[in-house]
Design an enzyme around this catalytic site. Structure first.
Site, PDB file in Angstrom:
ATOM      1  N   ASP A   1      12.773  16.115  -7.899  1.00 12.02           N
ATOM      2  CA  ASP A   1      11.926  15.465  -6.778  1.00 12.02           C
ATOM      3  C   ASP A   1      12.210  13.932  -6.883  1.00 12.02           C
ATOM      4  O   ASP A   1      13.110  13.488  -7.179  1.00 12.02           O
ATOM      5  CB  ASP A   1      10.259  15.734  -7.121  1.00 12.02           C
ATOM      6  CG  ASP A   1       9.978  14.877  -8.596  1.00 12.02           C
ATOM      7  OD1 ASP A   1      10.823  14.809  -9.494  1.00 12.02           O
ATOM      8  OD2 ASP A   1       8.993  14.139  -8.412  1.00 12.02           O
TER       9      ASP A   1
ATOM     10  N   ASP B   1      18.331   8.559  -8.128  1.00 10.95           N
ATOM     11  CA  ASP B   1      16.970   8.925  -8.735  1.00 10.95           C
ATOM     12  C   ASP B   1      16.394  10.015  -8.216  1.00 10.95           C
ATOM     13  O   ASP B   1      15.473  10.033  -7.240  1.00 10.95           O
ATOM     14  CB  ASP B   1      15.914   7.556  -8.574  1.00 10.95           C
ATOM     15  CG  ASP B   1      14.725   7.818  -9.472  1.00 10.95           C
ATOM     16  OD1 ASP B   1      14.775   8.828 -10.252  1.00 10.95           O
ATOM     17  OD2 ASP B   1      13.723   7.230  -9.134  1.00 10.95           O
TER      18      ASP B   1
ATOM     19  N   GLU C   1       8.388  14.400 -11.507  1.00 12.25           N
ATOM     20  CA  GLU C   1       8.579  13.364 -12.287  1.00 12.25           C
ATOM     21  C   GLU C   1       8.061  11.974 -11.511  1.00 12.25           C
ATOM     22  O   GLU C   1       7.503  11.107 -12.189  1.00 12.25           O
ATOM     23  CB  GLU C   1      10.121  13.162 -12.457  1.00 12.25           C
ATOM     24  CG  GLU C   1      10.381  12.159 -13.705  1.00 12.25           C
ATOM     25  CD  GLU C   1      10.580  10.526 -13.201  1.00 12.25           C
ATOM     26  OE1 GLU C   1      10.569   9.711 -14.344  1.00 12.25           O
ATOM     27  OE2 GLU C   1      10.859  10.295 -12.010  1.00 12.25           O
TER      28      GLU C   1
ATOM     29  N   HIS D   1     -25.451 -14.283  -4.077  1.00  3.20           N
ATOM     30  CA  HIS D   1     -24.880 -15.557  -3.048  1.00  3.20           C
ATOM     31  C   HIS D   1     -24.864 -16.488  -4.060  1.00  3.20           C
ATOM     32  O   HIS D   1     -25.734 -16.956  -4.788  1.00  3.20           O
ATOM     33  CB  HIS D   1     -25.979 -15.438  -1.995  1.00  3.20           C
ATOM     34  CG  HIS D   1     -25.597 -16.440  -0.946  1.00  3.20           C
ATOM     35  ND1 HIS D   1     -25.500 -17.764  -1.116  1.00  3.20           N
ATOM     36  CD2 HIS D   1     -25.104 -16.289   0.120  1.00  3.20           C
ATOM     37  CE1 HIS D   1     -25.135 -18.293   0.086  1.00  3.20           C
ATOM     38  NE2 HIS D   1     -24.841 -17.609   0.633  1.00  3.20           N
TER      39      HIS D   1
END
Lengths: 479, 479
Positions: A103, A134, A168, A230
């Protein structure tokens, strides 16, 4: 020393197959197997089937697409399968598990790519495309090696057990369970694990990687008022959670990176002379770091302590704050509840549970000393252990010989600063040694736009991985 | 001492007109004049026209709807007009400017309202509806006073100059310029300004308000790497901007609210015995603060120092960080550039430019002592000055008499912790004294869901404002 004849022969074959190998990578890159995106899931599955066919065509056996069920948090989104396969089953040979992932990270042309990210484009020595380095480049290199051996009718002197996952880039969902489940089944008898999914330190010198840091990720929650206030009405009147948190943050780590939590330094394995020497000749300079980060803000003045800081010492990073004002512009809010995020990178011999103890004790002590009436809670969000291997074991010796044959130099021995949880999962569940043997360079831009792999790295990488298998057979396993 | 006969007469008249006055407020609330939302702009304009008709019907003269042009940052969105009007032009009388606003905060039933926010609903003593207390109740009370005097044919012994704006909830765009432009024209000769747009401190005791704090809002930008980094790769290697910022934050203010910036305490006007005594009998307890904030995290153990911290001492609040990780969950990022936001509430005699000087000097000094290679920039984002009046001047004396007549008690003299920039704008441009004379209670929930005004406050408020006008005529202007 010249390599043995069968290795020279293998190298020549790989050189001659270069055009086919580049085409094989182009075919792989053309399938946008983006795991992070549900819409792309069918493409991830298509990629698994492409892997299955390649492996079958190249003679792999016992090919299995392991289904992992429905992705958690989704209704009916199936996880992509883990592809298992064998090449060789000779019981007299060592068994080597090869891990990789098919992947990829998301990529859109409009993110800043110069070319279509899912079309492999060669420019000079570079092959651009999502997944080129990669991790499709290395994964396809394993296929290339099978083809080269097949055409040479050359025996691979070890049995290969392939494990290719498709999640992965999205947390390796399902992988850990599968490794546990198959440890005594499909993965039984594995002698070594080789992972090619990291990178050279720089862009010119090959490396072998023998360690990664772990990570323990913590939250500090400080809460007081029931709702945001505030600052005009309550500034100076109430204990402000964000002020408290800033003070606690400042007691965790100093601006030079020194961790201020007592007890952590004592857990760190002392630096031996031998280990220190490993850092002496690494081919990477401070300018390399500066190039990586795009600024001259490295803490250290020399590269050696910087590398040791990245690889073998713990570090503490402050990531941010949930609940405070984070938009541009001005808002006069006193946040009622803030959650500070920090993590510690761990190294030998930091034990995660002992680390939690000293972290919790320190944060609670520091907070109590503030004298605030707010409530403070410190929690571990997740952790992953470090992994360190012996860079002189038989697998590393084989990889070193292979690297020298291909690149003509001794590889640098490196670690990774980031965690790669699967290293530890393989090591612990299979009771075996793991090596990280990268193919790509530090400047490849994995996860970035215009990701590339150099043709030279891709082809020399195939040679290195191939030779590694031959030398693995040759090396004596350590006791 | 019993009030003079014409005031008793006025009070009786107001009581008898209660149903009509509630109907007038219901008519006003029914127009959703939300200024923050472009789609509602026609309703804001409709509300201006409703005001115009009411004023005309009640005998006001010289009514003008002052156009303010196109809202900055929009293509053709017209700002709602400022409604000017006079009631009485007798040169022998004093001239009192009455300020109010006819726009409201956004409100949706689904935000958690129990009833339609734009339908005035009475339950017991409460009138629920958006704008009921902020600021339509007080504005309509001024109209109610005109009706009561008209019906009684009772002279108002001062000339009234009305100034009603329609952008108060959205930064009072255009008001400051109008005040400057009209100072010597429509507003010429104004002797006092009365603003009824704040609240009692608690829910049972009337107050007069004589001061508001100012605010100076700063950013601290710390930047290092060219892009966000991965903490695995660079943790311990680079100077982290978020770590630097945390250290700088911790040197600004301590957890007990003490400002750590040298030079600020010296600028604060010393507390005189007389001023200190003003805090002795204020009808508000620490439990009131704790109720407001919904927790027991007030810094002080007694209400007096808490009130002084809110009203007459500076405070420093840390609002948040831009550029760091702010989502739920874990992200192992080293933010490359973070922008810290903090502000200082200012009081007499802090001069904004001198404050900037000491803030910049301190932040730069603290940062330089960190020994970081990152770059730090400190900047002022915006500021507004404090305002303090003399709570014993003729306008306050008149208001005190009116309050005593109506409520039978001495009003508490209060300040506001937050800034109300128009007070200063009127005071400085018209060279006159300003009083804040609230109608509603501290628990009315202005800006919140289920905003309400008590019927008693609404009706007694009309009496107070009416009597105030009579006593203003009676009081001798201070030199």
């Amino acid at each position: 020393m010249a390599p043995p004849q069968q290795i020279t022969q293998l190298f020549d074959k790989i050189d001659s197959l270069k055009p086919q190998f580049i085409q094989r990578l182009a075919d792989a890159v053309a399938i946008p197997s983006v795991s992070a995106d549900a819409e792309h899931r069918p493409k991830v599955v298509e990629m698994a089937k492409w892997m299955e066919k390649q492996l079958a065509d190249l003679g792999a056996t016992d090919i299995q697409l392991k289904e992992l069920g429905i992705e958690e948090g989704t209704k009916d989104l199936h996880l992509p399968p883990i592809v298992l396969a064998r090449y060789g089953t000779d019981p007299s040979k060592k068994n080597v598990l090869i891990y990789g992932h098919y992947d990829v990270q998301p990529a859109l042309k409009e993110d800043g790519w110069n070319t279509d990210p899912f079309k492999l484009v060669q420019e000079g020595d570079c092959l651009y495309g999502r997944g080129s380095t990669d991790d499709k480049g290395p994964v396809v290199d394993w296929l290339n090696i099978l083809q080269a051996h097949n055409e040479l009718k050359l025996d691979i002197p070890v049995n290969l057990v392939f494990c290719f996952e498709g999640m992965e880039e999205s947390g390796s969902l399902g992988l850990d369970d599968l490794i546990k489940a198959e440890a005594e089944k499909y993965f039984k008898g594995v002698d070594a694990v080789c992972i090619s999914d990291n990178y050279w330190l720089g862009d010119s010198h090959p490396v072998l990687t023998y360690g990664v840091r772990g990570v323990s990720y913590y939250t500090i929650t400080v809460e007081g008022p029931a709702a945001d206030l505030h600052s005009g009405l309550f500034g100076g009147v109430v204990h402000e959670p964000m002020i408290d948190l800033s003070h606690v943050f400042s007691k965790l780590v100093d601006p030079k990176g020194n961790i201020l939590i007592p007890g952590i330094a004592e857990m760190v394995a002392p630096l031996t002379k031998e280990e220190d020497a490993l850092y002496d000749n690494i081919k990477f300079g401070l300018d390399g770091f500066e190039h990586n980060i795009g600024s001259q803000t490295v803490i250290h003045d020399n590269v050696k302590p910087a590398l040791q800081a990245r690889w073998r010492y713990p570090s503490l990073s402050i990531h941010g704050v949930e609940g405070a004002f984070y938009n541009p512009g001005a808002k006069t809010v006193i946040p009622a509840k803030v959650v500070g995020k920090f993590s510690i990178r761990t190294v030998p011999n930091i034990e995660p549970r002992k680390l939690d103890e000293v972290v919790f004790a320190h944060v609670n002590k520091v907070f109590s000393e503030l004298g605030s009436k707010n409530k403070c809670t410190v929690e571990l969000l997740h952790d992953g252990d470090y992994w360190v291997s012996d860079p002189n074991n038989w697998s590393f010796r084989a990889a070193r010989r292979a690297t020298k044959d291909v690149w003509g130099v001794e590889p640098d021995l490196t670690r990774e600063g980031g965690s790669i949880p699967i290293t530890l999962s393989f090591q612990d569940n299979l009771k075996t040694s793991v090596i990280l043997l990268p193919v790509g360079r530090g400047d490849d831009g994995a996860h970035s736009t215009n990701e590339k792999i150099n043709v030279s790295n891709y082809i020399q990488g195939a040679k290195t991985l191939g030779a590694y298998l031959h030398y693995l057979a040759d090396e004596q396993k350590d006791a």
